[in-house]
Design a protein around this motif. Sequence first.
Motif, PDB file in Angstrom:
ATOM      1  N   THR A   1       0.843  -1.200   0.000  1.00  0.00           N
ATOM      2  CA  THR A   1       0.000   0.000   0.000  1.00  0.00           C
ATOM      3  C   THR A   1       0.875   1.245   0.000  1.00  0.00           C
ATOM      4  O   THR A   1       1.990   1.249   0.534  1.00  0.00           O
ATOM      5  CB  THR A   1      -0.934   0.025   1.229  1.00  0.00           C
ATOM      6  OG1 THR A   1      -0.143  -0.006   2.429  1.00  0.00           O
ATOM      7  CG2 THR A   1      -1.891  -1.164   1.197  1.00  0.00           C
TER       8      THR A   1
ATOM      9  N   TYR B   1      -3.503   2.997  -0.369  1.00  0.00           N
ATOM     10  CA  TYR B   1      -4.122   2.229  -1.445  1.00  0.00           C
ATOM     11  C   TYR B   1      -3.060   1.368  -2.122  1.00  0.00           C
ATOM     12  O   TYR B   1      -1.877   1.701  -2.134  1.00  0.00           O
ATOM     13  CB  TYR B   1      -4.763   3.154  -2.485  1.00  0.00           C
ATOM     14  CG  TYR B   1      -5.920   3.974  -1.951  1.00  0.00           C
ATOM     15  CD1 TYR B   1      -7.217   3.478  -1.976  1.00  0.00           C
ATOM     16  CD2 TYR B   1      -5.706   5.243  -1.412  1.00  0.00           C
ATOM     17  CE1 TYR B   1      -8.278   4.227  -1.485  1.00  0.00           C
ATOM     18  CE2 TYR B   1      -6.758   5.994  -0.915  1.00  0.00           C
ATOM     19  CZ  TYR B   1      -8.040   5.477  -0.952  1.00  0.00           C
ATOM     20  OH  TYR B   1      -9.097   6.207  -0.458  1.00  0.00           O
ATOM     21  N   THR B   2      -3.520   0.272  -2.708  1.00  0.00           N
ATOM     22  CA  THR B   2      -2.660  -0.539  -3.562  1.00  0.00           C
ATOM     23  C   THR B   2      -2.728   0.011  -4.980  1.00  0.00           C
ATOM     24  O   THR B   2      -3.527   0.900  -5.290  1.00  0.00           O
ATOM     25  CB  THR B   2      -3.122  -2.007  -3.565  1.00  0.00           C
ATOM     26  OG1 THR B   2      -4.420  -2.098  -4.183  1.00  0.00           O
ATOM     27  CG2 THR B   2      -3.219  -2.555  -2.141  1.00  0.00           C
TER      28      THR B   2
END
Length: 589
Positions: free
Chosen positions: A118, A169-170
């Motif tokens: 992430t 976030y990925t």
Amino acid sequence: MSQAAYTIHGVNGPVVTVTGGRGLAMMDMVNVGEEELIGEVVRVEGGLTTVQVYEDTAGLMPGQQVLPQGAPMSIELGPGLLRNIFDGIARPLDVIQDKSGPFISRGLNIPSLDREKTWQVTLSVKVGDEVGPGTEYARCPETAIITHRCLLPAGLSGQVTWTAQSGEYTVEEPLVEVQDRHGAVHRLKLAQRWPIRTPRPMAQRLPIDRPLITGQRIIDTLFPIGKGGAAAIPGPFGAGKTMTQHQLAKWSDADIIVYLGCGERGNEMTQALEEFSQLLDPKSHQPLMERTILIANTSNMPVAAREASVYTGMTMAEYYRDMGYHVALMADSTSRWAEALREISGRLEEMPAEEGFPAYLASRLAEFYERAGYVRTLGGDEGSVTVIGAVSPQGGDFSEPVTQNTKRYVRTFWGLDRSLAYARHFPSINWLTSYSEYADDLKPWYEAHVGKNFVPCRQRISNLLQEEAKLMEIVKLIGADVLPEDQKLVIEIARLIRVGFLQQNAYHAIDTYVPMDKQLKMMELLLRLYDGARELVARAIPLSQLKATGIFDELTKMKYEVPNEDQSKFDDYRQRIDQALAKVNQANS
């Protein structure tokens, strides 16, 4: 037509012929055989399609299926490229090692970017914003020194209809939705894909008016390369191509380094990985790998992937250029890439040109080098890609096709000399065969940022080296003793320039990198000695008296004794020169 309608017709090394329809297009990606090996369409002719496979084709046989991917050879771009090492088709080698050990197993289709990691993302747009190509919609810290900027791709514009909240976030999670003028909604993530053989678009190509500062005296002073320019380093085996490129990767003032090992030995890439992980960046004092991407397609890896590796590296370089960064791409070496072209061309049974290379060698080299440049990006920033390509002509023969065609597309030529390398003179760039066409373009920058005296000093240094070369032809015939004193002075001062200025020790803490202002002061001192000695010689005072003072030997050591941070010691050397000249004058008054 179903995917399984395509089947293998024949196998010839890395080249596979395919039958089963006309749906495949040039440069389309395919998966070949039961292990779904990665391949690329390189010829469509009649009912047969030819595919070059990027992996070992042992075990493939007629009748096995070929699955089209419906898109050209593309790589995934996003945060996570820096600090990483990839193979020629952008598969991360550390992940491959975890899955298959020290050797690359066939059929490993591993994504370039980590799907689970992430990133701390900050959104740069809000609902209702009008956005266009190059607009930043998100950013995240990729490393301690590089901020990754996510930009709208070319051809997309419209209104932001939804955004995520800033957070972690990925690379696969949606961040922004944009509705274009046709009503279609485009979902944007951290990652994107781009075909490697297609140059990334720009708003404007700008003139090259500033140098890439390398800290290497012979390059920065005599044969500079402009930021956004292209240079070639040809030389025989052992002449120091890799050493020179390592120095440029370590010390050049580019924001990001893409180091491409194309067909070279694996130990050289291992050395680069180890050194770059330990060496601190001089500007940020962080490990150099924090701003480096390594691409390793060494001599024991599949030859077809070697051909693709230069485009993989260039696409990554252009990606960071579009963010407004200045990128330096080191390709080592383009000769091995050209040999891959030659092998694949032979498998395709194409008509060979000079020395067996394909007739399109020149155009392929042009496609690669013309992607360098200093540009205004779609987002309005300024960025650049500087390309430095090593060439490995067999036997050091610069008349061979790869070297000659490369010279057509680069404006800086650093010709390495075997005799200099064997004499331990590094960088072994021959000052008689090398040239730079950027020197005149960069003159205003030098005058504004280094000093008004820089260009005249550089010209005088170059003239002395050229004059020495002419005199050495005479010395070879009749010896140095019969030369007049003024010509002996030229030979002596040129030797001092070669040993005390052009020769540089990459392993010495002070001498490995030299800033521009220090280079100018060194030239001024050398020329100060020359001008004073010339006055003595004009008065019929033997040069041997000045040499007996030891001032020539003292100036040879100057490069090791004056720290980059405190150059006040140059005043001491200036006084020593004046004292030596005064001593000889007094002895002959």
